[in-house]
Design an enzyme around this catalytic site. Structure first.
Site, PDB file in Angstrom:
ATOM      1  N   HIS A 184      86.845  42.429  44.240  1.00  0.00           N
ATOM      2  CA  HIS A 184      86.569  43.839  43.915  1.00  0.00           C
ATOM      3  C   HIS A 184      87.766  44.518  43.290  1.00  0.00           C
ATOM      4  O   HIS A 184      87.645  45.325  42.383  1.00  0.00           O
ATOM      5  CB  HIS A 184      86.197  44.590  45.193  1.00  0.00           C
ATOM      6  CG  HIS A 184      84.753  44.490  45.498  1.00  0.00           C
ATOM      7  ND1 HIS A 184      84.279  44.221  46.749  1.00  0.00           N
ATOM      8  CD2 HIS A 184      83.688  44.602  44.696  1.00  0.00           C
ATOM      9  CE1 HIS A 184      82.969  44.168  46.702  1.00  0.00           C
ATOM     10  NE2 HIS A 184      82.589  44.390  45.469  1.00  0.00           N
ATOM     11  N   CYS A 478      80.619  36.631  26.230  1.00  0.00           N
ATOM     12  CA  CYS A 478      80.447  37.807  27.089  1.00  0.00           C
ATOM     13  C   CYS A 478      81.119  37.633  28.444  1.00  0.00           C
ATOM     14  O   CYS A 478      80.966  38.456  29.325  1.00  0.00           O
ATOM     15  CB  CYS A 478      78.969  38.156  27.249  1.00  0.00           C
ATOM     16  SG  CYS A 478      78.034  36.884  28.113  1.00  0.00           S
TER      17      CYS A 478
END
Ligand code: PEP
Ligand code: MG
Length: 546
Positions: A184, A478
């Site tokens: 995170h 991507c």
């Protein structure tokens, strides 16, 4: 000047004094419990207070991804299993804070045992425990210090609740001792545009208020700067950001060769500012934390919100990528010993074909009502047959532009065959690294294998790009590697036609491309392809592009 090093996960430079997260509460010696009912009530009050605080932060979060992780934490806090486990501990004689700590320790052990995605969520559980215990003990919530001046935040790892409260004007940079490139800390720092270094050995030994500089690209942390040196680093960073945000328009090399710079998004909320288009619309967000899949109408609304925001522009929708690091409860998938190698991505359609057909129908309906140029691609394709079947399904739904992600080495090796049936390829280099090197993408310890500058990964990208040029069909990237301004030159030189990344990363990549001609990019790519190690590739490219 002493220099520490870690993994740079959010590019940019910053300098300032070090401060740490407020320490977690320590549990007092266990008191004798006289009123179990009062302890149970205290547990419920703490859960309600923490859930309300996290919900308030989620509602206030500007980034959809931040809101999403905070809401997941609210779900953990309000899960009945947690209060049941705390009640059981109270029954056995524990007071409320001790009971909550014990209940969360049980959850933590289960997450750790599960490994992968869940093990990376352990920091979220630890944060929740500290919040609940602080609430029970009447202590202030642990978290980000507010000294009244900007600083570099140092932590063991960060939980989403911490990162969500970060103000980039105050927290100039982040350095953590733990965490990996996909933790995170890394994802949210990139979203917020805060330079960040994770897995920095030795950072725990830096005294508070020591002035350090953080280089979120190279991973270097210099310790003991003078105020003048720190001011120079920050002035240079401000000038660079100003230069980058003044640049706009489509991606081009110095001699005008177009390389579309597209955004990776999870919902319409992630579309901040002007973009050329969307190169990866991760649709999982719609399906997360639900007992049943979203209805076709609900999906139409979510897709149409993105298409309507980008009239006439390209939007590449990725069909549901469930499984492994993105477990989705509604699919009720059987436990797999090795989920990253199991039924995930497009493979889910083998068992639940209606999930894919409903999604394609919804994309087609939303596309028909808008002018966006809608492309659709499947994740985790391994063979040309799978690619052909997916392309046929898209066409049957009236979706004219069907492609696949290249995330599995087998698919990269068969790119020419796959391109016979599909209209484009998009390289998901996060997973392509994981599967090429047999290295879990969540494992910080294996970060050097997951480095996109690894020669084997560059060779696979080169093969796919060459297949695209030969077939006259676009091949984009991507994965996170597209956001590295130096690597973008390599990709362009190899023939990649679009780069898709977090919107905040676009200006630095645009600037890098605009400073080099296509011929220079080709020379740079050749040098990177010839290098034997990631370090050699990086330095040869830095020298060539300077
Ligand atoms: C990838 O694997 O590189 C990718 C873009 O997909 P995700 O990170 O969503 O798996
Ligand atoms: Mg992937």
């Amino acid at each position: 000047m002493p220099e520490l090093s870690g993994i740079g996960v959010s590019p940019g430079r910053a300098a300032g004094p070090v401060l740490r997260l407020a320490p977690p509460p320590s549990l007092p010696p266990p008191p004798a419990v006289v009123d179990a009912e009062a302890e149970r009530a205290a547990v419920r009050a703490a859960v309600a207070a923490v859930a309300a605080e996290l919900t308030r932060r989620a509602d206030a979060a500007a980034e959809a991804a931040v809101a999403e992780v905070l809401r997941a934490q609210v779900l953990m806090a309000t899960d009945e299993m947690l209060t049941d486990a705390a009640d059981a501990a109270i029954e056995a004689g524990a007071a409320a804070p001790h009971a909550l700590a014990a209940a969360l320790a049980e959850h933590r052990a289960a997450f750790e045992a599960a490994g992968g995605y869940l093990a990376e969520r352990v920091a979220d559980l630890d944060d929740l425990r500290d919040r609940l215990v602080s609430a029970c003990l009447g202590l202030p919530m642990p978290g980000i210090p507010s000294p009244g001046h900007p600083f570099i935040l140092v932590a063991r790892d960060l939980a989403p609740a911490d990162t969500a409260g970060l103000d980039p004007a105050v927290v100039l940079g982040l350095v953590t001792a733990e965490g990996g490139p996909t933790s995170h800390t890394a994802i949210l720092a990139r979203m917020l545009g805060i330079p960040a270094v994770v897995r920095c050995v030795g950072v725990a030994g830096i005294a508070d208020l020591t002035v350090v500089s953080v280089d979120g690209a190279s991973g270097a942390v210099a310790v003991g700067l003078s105020p003048e040196e720190a001011a120079a680093v920050n002035a240079e960073a401000v000038a660079r950001r100003a230069r980058q945000s003044a640049s706009s328009g489509p991606g081009r090399t110095a001699d005008g060769h177009p390389v579309a710079l597209l955004a990776n998004i999870g919902s319409a909320r992630d579309l901040t500012g002007e973009v050329e288009g969307v190169g990866l619309f991760r649709t999982e967000l719609l399906y997360l934390d639900r007992a049943d899949p979203p209805s076709e109408q609900e999906q139409v609304a979510a897709y149409a919100a993105v298409f309507a925001a980008l009239p006439g522009r390209k939007v590449v929708v990725r069909t549901l990528d469930a499984g492994a690091d993105k477990p989705l409860p509604f699919l009720r998938m059987a436990d797999e010993p090795n989920p990253a190698l199991g039924v995930r991505g497009l493979r889910v359609a083998r068992r639940s074909p209606e999930v894919l057909s409903t999604q394609l129908a919804a994309v087609a309906t939303a596309a028909a009502a808008n002018t966006a140029d809608v492309w659709v691609m499947a994740p985790m394709v391994a063979t040309a047959a799978e690619a052909a079947e997916f392309a046929a399904a898209c066409r049957a739904h009236g979706l004219p532009s069907a492609g696949v992600m290249i995330e599995v080495p087998a698919a990269a090796l068969r790119a020419p065959a796959i391109l016979r049936d599909v209209d484009f390829l998009s390289l998901g280099t996060n997973d392509l690294s994981q599967y090429t090197f047999a290295a879990d993408r969540m494992a910080g310890d294996l970060a050097e294998l997951l480095d996109p500058w690894q020669p084997a990964l560059i060779a696979l990208i080169a093969a796919c790009a060459a297949a695209g040029l030969e077939a006259g069909k676009p091949v984009g990237v991507c994965g996170e590697s597209a956001a590295d301004p130096d690597f973008a030159l390599v990709l362009t030189g190899l023939g990649i036609s679009s780069l898709s990344m977090a919107p905040r990363s676009i200006p630095a990549v645009r600037e890098s491309l605009a400073a080099h001609t296509l011929e220079e990019c080709r020379r740079i790519a050749k040098a990177a392809l010839a290098a034997d190690t990631p370090q050699a590739a990086r330095s040869v490219v830095r020298r060539a592009s300077a």
